[in-house]
Design a protein around this motif. Structure first.
Motif, PDB file in Angstrom:
ATOM      1  N   MET A 105       0.970  -1.129   0.455  1.00  0.00           N
ATOM      2  CA  MET A 105      -0.193  -0.216   0.118  1.00  0.00           C
ATOM      3  C   MET A 105       0.890   1.268   0.208  1.00  0.00           C
ATOM      4  O   MET A 105       0.766   2.472  -0.828  1.00  0.00           O
ATOM      5  N   ALA A 106       1.401   1.233   0.410  1.00  0.00           N
ATOM      6  CA  ALA A 106       2.550   2.210   1.063  1.00  0.00           C
ATOM      7  C   ALA A 106       3.399   2.542  -0.495  1.00  0.00           C
ATOM      8  O   ALA A 106       3.435   3.995  -1.335  1.00  0.00           O
ATOM      9  N   PHE A 107       4.006   1.777  -0.680  1.00  0.00           N
ATOM     10  CA  PHE A 107       4.767   1.449  -1.935  1.00  0.00           C
ATOM     11  C   PHE A 107       3.810   2.360  -3.581  1.00  0.00           C
ATOM     12  O   PHE A 107       4.086   3.243  -3.997  1.00  0.00           O
ATOM     13  N   LEU A 108       3.098   1.391  -3.144  1.00  0.00           N
ATOM     14  CA  LEU A 108       1.807   1.630  -4.270  1.00  0.00           C
ATOM     15  C   LEU A 108       1.674   3.084  -4.273  1.00  0.00           C
ATOM     16  O   LEU A 108       1.038   4.325  -5.322  1.00  0.00           O
ATOM     17  N   PRO A 154      -6.023  -3.775   0.452  1.00  0.00           N
ATOM     18  CA  PRO A 154      -5.236  -2.747  -0.030  1.00  0.00           C
ATOM     19  C   PRO A 154      -5.236  -1.752  -0.992  1.00  0.00           C
ATOM     20  O   PRO A 154      -4.787  -1.066  -1.379  1.00  0.00           O
ATOM     21  N   LEU A 155      -6.245  -2.203  -2.303  1.00  0.00           N
ATOM     22  CA  LEU A 155      -6.054  -1.159  -3.518  1.00  0.00           C
ATOM     23  C   LEU A 155      -6.792   0.344  -3.055  1.00  0.00           C
ATOM     24  O   LEU A 155      -5.886   1.423  -3.463  1.00  0.00           O
ATOM     25  N   THR A 156      -7.564   0.173  -1.919  1.00  0.00           N
ATOM     26  CA  THR A 156      -8.492   0.752  -1.486  1.00  0.00           C
ATOM     27  C   THR A 156      -7.322   2.198  -0.403  1.00  0.00           C
ATOM     28  O   THR A 156      -8.075   3.010  -0.631  1.00  0.00           O
ATOM     29  N   GLY A 157      -6.667   0.993   0.128  1.00  0.00           N
ATOM     30  CA  GLY A 157      -5.762   2.137   1.124  1.00  0.00           C
ATOM     31  C   GLY A 157      -4.709   2.062   0.129  1.00  0.00           C
ATOM     32  O   GLY A 157      -4.416   3.373   0.343  1.00  0.00           O
ATOM     33  N   SER A 158      -4.205   2.136  -1.058  1.00  0.00           N
ATOM     34  CA  SER A 158      -3.056   2.883  -1.441  1.00  0.00           C
ATOM     35  C   SER A 158      -3.800   3.571  -2.280  1.00  0.00           C
ATOM     36  O   SER A 158      -3.374   4.978  -2.353  1.00  0.00           O
ATOM     37  N   LEU A 159      -4.610   3.401  -2.717  1.00  0.00           N
ATOM     38  CA  LEU A 159      -5.564   4.867  -3.433  1.00  0.00           C
ATOM     39  C   LEU A 159      -5.791   5.669  -2.481  1.00  0.00           C
ATOM     40  O   LEU A 159      -5.542   7.421  -3.069  1.00  0.00           O
ATOM     41  N   ALA A 160      -6.092   5.710  -1.868  1.00  0.00           N
ATOM     42  CA  ALA A 160      -6.070   6.827  -0.453  1.00  0.00           C
ATOM     43  C   ALA A 160      -4.793   6.927  -0.233  1.00  0.00           C
ATOM     44  O   ALA A 160      -4.879   8.937  -0.218  1.00  0.00           O
ATOM     45  N   SER A 196       1.334   5.481   7.773  1.00  0.00           N
ATOM     46  CA  SER A 196      -0.542   5.573   7.910  1.00  0.00           C
ATOM     47  C   SER A 196      -1.080   4.067   6.595  1.00  0.00           C
ATOM     48  O   SER A 196      -1.399   4.373   7.206  1.00  0.00           O
ATOM     49  N   ALA A 197       0.902   3.391   5.860  1.00  0.00           N
ATOM     50  CA  ALA A 197      -0.359   2.222   5.451  1.00  0.00           C
ATOM     51  C   ALA A 197      -1.378   1.186   6.760  1.00  0.00           C
ATOM     52  O   ALA A 197      -1.918   0.341   6.258  1.00  0.00           O
ATOM     53  N   THR A 198      -0.178   0.931   7.862  1.00  0.00           N
ATOM     54  CA  THR A 198      -0.931   0.255   8.977  1.00  0.00           C
ATOM     55  C   THR A 198      -2.035   1.382   9.591  1.00  0.00           C
ATOM     56  O   THR A 198      -2.722  -0.103   9.859  1.00  0.00           O
TER      57      THR A 198
END
Ligand SMILES: Nc1ncnc2c1ncn2[C@@H]1O[C@H](COP(=O)(O)OP(=O)(O)OP(=O)(O)O)[C@@H](O)[C@H]1O
Ligand SMILES: Nc1ncnc2c1ncn2[C@@H]1O[C@H](COP(=O)(O)OP(=O)(O)OP(=O)(O)O)[C@@H](O)[C@H]1O
Ligand SMILES: [Mg+2]
Ligand SMILES: [Mg+2]
Lengths: 289, 433, 273, 282, 273
Positions: B240-243, B300-306, B371-373
């Motif tokens: 998530m953090a990376f994307l 995780p996609l939702t988290g990445s996009l956020a 943040s991703a955590t």
């Protein structure tokens, strides 16, 4: 070194260009592959796909906004109702920034080589700062809620601890750039460590400290709003409760969101103005009297 | 010239300085006093549950084994942490539990609990024998003293005895003993694994003899600690953090040009871009997660996009500032050769801003791991979700500790990694790829 | 009163000061000369206890200064003021505060943190500044002053300590000739009027000759000369500086004056272009 | 309606450890994959809202909801989901209770004693932790649930577990959580949040007393997304309905406790809950 | 071949260049002199089309350069190389890449985006660098070079363009006299050996005299002198620079050399102390 002929230089340079090109290409491919496979993985592990979800992007905000618009006349009332929560959120941020800043300041002096009173403590204390920085606030907050119960205090402590780590490191970087001359001057008159730091270091670094602390305050307001989501009080808690209720309380959610958003924007703007003034001169008069 | 007036003036000046130097701490103190009252810190001391703190701390480095008897059918169940996954299979039990008609549980230090036909007894050295008799009418208990010490909590239907050695609870239906041990039991293998309890040497021998894969998969699939799932969760968090970070960087770069004074064609466009960035930043990633979860669902996609949305705001602002600070001379130099507009950007602008951008992006990579955590904890998934759930269900603090340690290591690792990458790229970089 | 015995300071294998012994029995003004790296600064810093000696002793009025620790050490520092080439003031604080720093050792930490200096100290600080001719700059920030003025503030801070010894580490090396003269004269006056011992590292031979009662020459950490200015012949100087026949005394000192003047003049011309 | 699906996504409601929930649903996932012939995935968002949003947005296909969460979805979009089945208790009923409780040593034994004290709800989307008590308690006290009206202060603790800990810690004077109301108080009833806390050794039921109990609350429904093709709906209904007979262990995990299986149910069973929820909305 | 007609550039009300007319019929080396603000840079920038003219025309080989747009304009720029006072290189890229930027106009955008240049271009770039005596610095980053070397890289970039005209805007103003001489000599060589037209803005009279075939004097945007170096008397210079009687030619130029030499010498002496 033997003289290089032009031809040598040409072939050397071409070889260098080629290897650099290969390196760059590999880097690029690796990066693209990482991004693509990462996206594919995330997309696959997600309930809804990216492309299916895209058209629905505005559904949720749409619901919230339409309900808020429908009952727009109620919004001012909500602003008043949730003002105390907002103040609590800001207070959590304020208190934790102050607390974390003060402890971070002391820590930073203890971990700056050249200033530290006991050099053997520098290494261990730096690790402590690293750990404090690495722990997400939410972890500490959740644990503390378990011990102390809900409310603002766990959030304050959690954010303050993280702030100690973050500011401690930034402050010590500032300290490293401080001139040692005034400090040596004070040492030569027989001043103690506290006097040397307070009179020799702090006046030099105060503007930078303040600037970093303000930036941290901005960050901490967000953090304190987020911690409300896990039961640590403040406006985040109200936002979560109304948001997750869904239709029927979206108007309240919108009001809370507006309140929080405006606060963040106002604090951001004010603090970035202040910071600009602090770091780009015009800091006339003694910051530290 | 006499120095008298100057002395007096300076003394006055110092008087003011004194006031100032007291004013600042005084204001801070006042604020803390206000916080003290507003947050009711005084009342906190009594509300704080030190018992919980003790439970938490001791549970973090120890585990308990439950010995439970169903008082109605007499069946006895021994399990670690009282979980199905940690249950001793039929007939097996640890050495300190002697099964039989009378089941004897030795809690150590001569603390003995005995499950008899109709009675449960607890022999406490220095106190005496407690006899309880659970039945239809409740739990009848006999204590050696009339006055009950505060580590015994007895009512008509329930008796709890907590000692340093362990804890006994008797209700009408069940009798249960907890015994505490140090360590993280079953961390490597669960009871049903053939490798459970094997010494390291033996294990290595097995590994050498071709069982390495099996050993690894037993460990990886450990039902109690679920190392495989945890690793996935950590990976998902980093993903998530990376994307989010690099996605945001790619979106923000062109937008940054729009918002930079010296590159933006239209004032109004610039204004719109800037306010857009403010908005993206102002709405926190967490709220973006909630907003996005309708469209994309949990994952995780939702988290990445956020993260991507929030960071697009941050990066957009920083990039446009970096662009406004570019040195026009280089661009002019390139322009004077008759270079096309794209070439001008490529050679006049990009080499200047890459070091700035790279270092900012990599700095964010670390902070986004945190943040991703958090985002994961609220909706997304990953290690953050595991942690919140473990804390919320409030058992197994060793699991919580495990997750916390992993999170700290993960963030520190990302910090080191991004620092390393930053030094590497910015030093050796020849103007970006 | 001051007795330095076999004082040695080694940085790794390099001996910055090598078995230096000096005896001073009454408050005189001493100039220490020597090439860059001769160990002058290190010697002074050991005297003030900014640097710890490797071996040897510094006896002052019967007490071994090198053995002092903690408060006793700081107390010694307060009796033995130090003036630095780069002034080492707190640039962002005002001149009076900088002078008052001379009293730090005597006042409680708390009091000094909150600017609680006694009024008589403030008055005395102004008097000292007046004596050095810079009283009117009292309320300004130290950084706003010229180099010569800053060095006088540093001297004022030293005087504020009411020290028995004043150590000065190349006090005039970053000053122009005009200011250099003022500062050296101030030190001389202090020595003469207050009867304080002054030990100054000096870069230039003629300054040492002009202002000092006694000159000590150092070379590669060792004391190679110790005598009156009169005894300091060109031959001796050549010895101290380790220069060969081409050594001209002018090169070590007055030249600086000419040089800076010359440069200033040239700069003026260049600017007018 | 009627497009063939290429994957099937099951949402799992919050309350228990995410991984534990995933594990107990793993068997159902396998059966579904077998039955539908498409890839099936499990999702366990952190709170009720995650599942609600998933069902509303169509990113989840099936979930077992609480009654109030079902009502929330129904209110926002009547056509989003349809209830199909409900879990049956060992005694054949399909309900549970909201239980009000307090610390025994606080002297509180009834709602009357709670006057002016701090009261704790769980999650706002919880039926037993908020919705039902927030309607039934005012009927009994004759005052609203606003802070300062009857109770000194009314808080949300965030969830059932948090409520129990908050009461046990004395953070709040009384709170509500769910239990089946069967079995014995000392054991924390046969099932429910109290029982789990007792089993975990978190609370000692001797320290707590019951102060209030709601009327039976209908167990939440298993719902399917309405837009699913009819044959998928039929297959899934049959699968879950027959789960208890086919694999009781799996049914135990999915139903989070002893059960007699699932019975069909329709929206009608939740009309009153929907009404209650509407009443609590602005 | 080059003909400038009534070329004017106004910034607001201020005319930076005011109706300048110049005719050049064969490739010569032209020096433009004048005070700061006289309009020299603006004139050159209009020639390269970095700045648009307000009115007037620039005719080169029959074509009006001021009318060119888009690709045609960029094509003109590639034929008319520009050298800047501050070199205007890309400091983070290596020297050869900087030189290769001279070919940007000729190569496809796509290829250059990825730094893909033909091998023969790379060979030529290094040959040019060799001609200017800095081939051994080819793989270094531009920022790692000294000012004089960087200016030679800029000249190499200009040569890489294979231009008809080389414009140089005070190419030696940020260089020390040694480097200044090397750079001016390179420009002169290019002019003489390749037969390219060179127009250089120069700050100093004697440089113009020494290296140029023709000198143009500007004052307040107007061309006030246009002739051979021989015609450039002190009186004329006084006119151009608008100086009064005290004007000494030395002040505008050679003085710089003497001055710096002097200072360097003095610095040496000071250092040897
Ligand atoms: N902190 C230090 N660590 C290592 N070596 C040092 C240190 N300080 C001084 N030295 C070395 O000790 C020797 C004496 O230095 P010192 O500064 O005392 O000379 P000096 O006579 O004051 O010279 P200058 O005129 O340049 O100030 C030099 O060789 C110097 O490199
Ligand atoms: N971009 C601009 N905007 C407004 N005025 C300008 C601009 N560029 C130049 N000028 C003005 O035009 C006039 C001529 O400037 P120009 O730079 O051509 O002079 P110059 O002869 O090159 O001087 P110098 O020797 O200082 O480089 C000056 O008055 C200057 O202030
Ligand atoms: Mg020195
Ligand atoms: Mg110019």
């Amino acid at each position: 070194m033997a003289e290089l002929t032009t031809a040598d230089i040409q072939s050397n340079y071409l070889a260098q260009v080629r290897s650099k090109r290969i390196m760059n290409t590999i880097l690029l491919i690796v990066f693209v592959a990482l991004m693509a496979s990462g996206f594919a993985t995330a997309n696959d592990r997600n309930a809804g796909g990216f492309w299916n979800g895209l058209p629905m992007l505005l559904d949720f905000p749409g619901d919230v906004i339409s309900e808020a618009v429908e009952r727009a006349h109620l919004l001012p009332g909500y602003f008043v109702k949730y003002l105390p929560s907002l103040i609590e959120t800001v207070n959590i941020a304020g208190a934790s920034t102050l607390l974390g800043g003060i402890v971070g300041l002391v820590m930073s002096l203890l971990v700056t080589r050249g200033l530290a009173p006991s050099p053997w403590l520098v290494g261990p204390l730096r690790r402590v700062l690293d750990v404090l920085r690495a722990v997400p606030e939410i972890v500490i907050a959740l644990v503390l809620i378990f011990i102390l119960g809900g409310g603002p205090v766990p959030a304050m402590i959690a954010i303050a601890l993280h702030t100690v780590g973050a500011l401690g490191k930034l402050f010590s970087e500032v300290n490293e750039n401080a001139s040692l001359k005034p400090i040596e001057g004070l040492e030569s008159v027989g001043a103690g460590w506290v006097q040397r730091m307070w009179l020799g270091v702090i006046p030099q670094v105060a503007p930078n400290y303040l600037s970093y602390a303000l930036l941290r305050f901005e960050i901490n307001i967000r953090a304190s709003a987020i911690l409300g989501f896990v039961g640590a009080g403040g406006i985040g808690y109200d936002l979560r409760n109304t948001m997750s209720w869904g239709q029927g309380k979206f108007d309240e959610a919108a009001a809370i969101f507006l309140l929080l958003f405006l606060t963040i924007v106002v604090v951001d703007q004010t603090s970035s103005n202040l910071r600009n003034r602090l770091t780009h001169g015009s800091a006339k008069g003694e910051i530290h009297a | 010239m006499t120095v008298m007036p100057l002395q007096i003036r300076t003394a006055g000046h110092f008087q003011r300085k004194r006031m100032m130097s007291f004013a600042v701490p005084a204001v801070i103190l006042c604020y803390f006093a206000y916080i003290f009252v507003a947050f009711d810190i005084g009342g906190l001391a009594e509300r704080a549950n030190l018992q919980n703190a003790r439970t938490l701390v001791s549970d973090a480095y120890s585990y308990k084994t439950h010995v439970t008897r169903d008082n109605r059918d007499g069946s006895i169940d021994v399990s670690i942490e009282g979980e199905r996954k940690g249950r001793y299979l039929d007939g097996n039990s640890p050495a300190w539990v002697t099964m039989g008609n009378e089941t004897v549980v030795d809690l150590g230090n001569h603390h003995i609990v005995t499950f008899r036909e109709t009675q449960v007894t607890y022999d406490i050295p220095g106190y005496g024998l407690i006899v309880t008799e659970p039945g239809r009418s409740g739990v009848n208990a006999e204590f050696p003293t009339n006055e009950l010490p505060d580590w015994i909590n007895a009512s008509k239907n329930r008796v709890t005895i907590s000692t340093d050695a362990g804890r006994l609870t008797v209700t009408r239906n069940r009798s249960e003993v907890f015994r505490y041990f140090l360590g993280w039991e079953l961390f490597f293998f669960t009871l049903d694994s053939p490798y459970h309890g094997m010494a390291l040497g033996t294990l290595l021998r097995h590994a050498v003899h071709g069982e390495a894969g099996a050993i690894w998969s037993e460990f990886w699939a450990n039902k109690m600690w679920r190392h495989g799932d945890v690793a996935w969760a950590l990976f998902e968090t980093i993903l998530m953090a990376f994307l989010g970070t690099f996605g945001a960087a790619m979106v923000a770069l062109p937008l940054g040009f729009l918002a930079a004074k010296n590159f933006s064609p239209l004032g109004s466009l610039r204004f719109a871009a800037r306010r857009g960035f403010d908005f993206l930043r102002g709405v926190d990633g967490l709220i973006w997660t909630i907003i996005l979860s309708r469209a994309f669902g949990p994952g995780p996609l939702t988290g990445s996009l956020a993260i991507l949305l929030t960071d697009t705001g941050s990066f957009g602002k920083m990039f446009s500032e970096a662009l406004e600070n570019v040195d026009g001379k280089q661009i002019e130099g390139i322009t004077s050769t008759g270079a096309k507009p794209l070439q001008r950007y490529r050679f006049g602008v990009i080499p200047q801003i890459t070091p700035v951008l790279l270092s900012q992006i990599l700095y964010y990579l670390e902070s986004n791991t945190r943040s991703a955590t958090i985002i994961g904890a609220i909706t997304g998934g990953g290690i953050g979700l595991m942690l919140t759930q473990a804390i919320n269900t409030q058992k197994d603090w060793e699991e919580v500790t495990y997750y916390i340690v992993l999170i700290i290591l993960m963030v520190m690792l990302m910090d080191t990694f991004s620092g390393w990458l930053r030094r590497k790229l910015i030093k050796g970089d020849e103007g970006g790829h | 009163m001051l007795r330095i015995d076999d004082l040695t300071k080694a940085f790794g294998r390099n001996k910055a000061v090598d078995a230096a012994s000096i005896v001073v029995d009454k408050p005189v003004m001493i100039g220490i000369i020597g090439r860059s790296g001769a160990g002058k600064s290190t010697l002074l810093r050991m005297l003030n206890r900014l640097t710890d000696a490797t071996s040897g002793a510094i006896m002052f009025e019967g007490q071994d200064v090198t053995q002092l620790r903690g408060a006793a050490k700081r107390n010694w520092q307060s009796q033995c003021a130090m003036i630095f080439q780069q002034f080492n003031l707190v640039p962002r604080m005002d001149v009076v505060s900088n002078v008052l720093h001379g009293t730090l050792n005597r006042r409680s930490t708390f009091a000094t943190m909150f600017n609680l200096y006694p009024t008589e100290d403030i008055h005395r600080a102004i008097e000292i500044l007046d004596r050095l001719g810079i009283a009117e700059h009292a309320p300004k920030r130290a950084e706003a002053l010229s180099g010569g003025q800053q060095q006088r503030v540093a001297i004022a801070r030293a005087l504020m300590q009411d020290p028995k010894i004043i150590l000065a580490d190349e006090p005039i090396a970053s000053l122009d000739p005009m200011n250099a003269q003022v500062v050296m004269q101030s030190l001389r006056d202090i020595h003469e009027q207050d009867g304080r011992m002054v030990i100054a590292n000096l870069h230039t031979l003629d300054t040492a000759r002009r202002y000092c009662d006694r000159v000590i020459g150092m070379r590669a950490g060792r004391i190679v000369f110790d005598g009156t200015p009169e005894q300091l012949t060109t031959g001796v100087a050549r010895d101290i500086y380790g220069a060969d026949e081409t050594f001209s005394e002018a090169a070590t000192s007055t030249e600086i004056e000419t040089l800076s003047e010359e440069v200033a003049k040239l700069a003026d011309i260049a600017e007018s272009v | 309606e009627g497009h063939a699906i290429d994957e099937f996504r099951i949402g799992i409601l919050g309350g228990e450890n995410a991984q534990d929930r995933m594990n107990s649903y793993e068997c159902l996932r396998g059966y579904t994959e077998e039955e539908l012939g498409v890839e099936t995935k499990l999702f366990a968002p952190a709170d009720y809202n995650g599942v609600i949003q998933g069902l509303l947005g169509g990113t989840l296909d099936m979930a077992w909801l609480g009654a109030s969460s079902y009502a929330a979805i129904h209110i926002q979009d009547e056509t989003a989901v349809e209830p199909i089945l409900v879990k049956i208790n060992l005694d054949g009923s399909y309900g549970y209770h909201s239980i009000g409780f307090a610390r025994a040593d606080s002297g509180i034994t009834s709602l009357e004693d709670m006057q002016g004290k701090v009261f704790g709800f769980g999650d706002p989307n919880s039926t037993s932790g908020y919705l039902i008590p927030s309607i039934e308690i005012p009927q009994q006290t004759g005052a609203s649930m606003e802070s300062g009206d009857y109770f000194g202060e009314v808080k949300f603790t965030g969830g059932h577990e948090q409520t129990i800990v908050a009461v046990n810690n004395g953070d709040v004077d009384g709170g509500v959580t769910w239990a089946d109301g069967q079995g014995e108080w000392e054991d924390g009833f046969n099932s429910g949040a109290l029982r789990k806390a007792v089993d975990a050794g978190l609370v000692d039921m001797n320290d707590l007393v019951e102060i209030w109990r709601s009327a039976p609350i209908p167990e939440g429904p298993v719902v399917l997304r309405s837009a699913l093709p009819q044959d998928v709906k039929d297959k899934m209904t049959a699968l879950v309905d027959g789960l208890y007979d086919a694999d009781p262990d799996c049914a135990y995990g999915v139903a989070a406790g002893e059960t007699l299986g699932f019975d069909p149910i329709t929206h009608d069973a939740y009309v009153s809950i929907v009404a209650a929820r509407l009443a609590k909305s602005n």
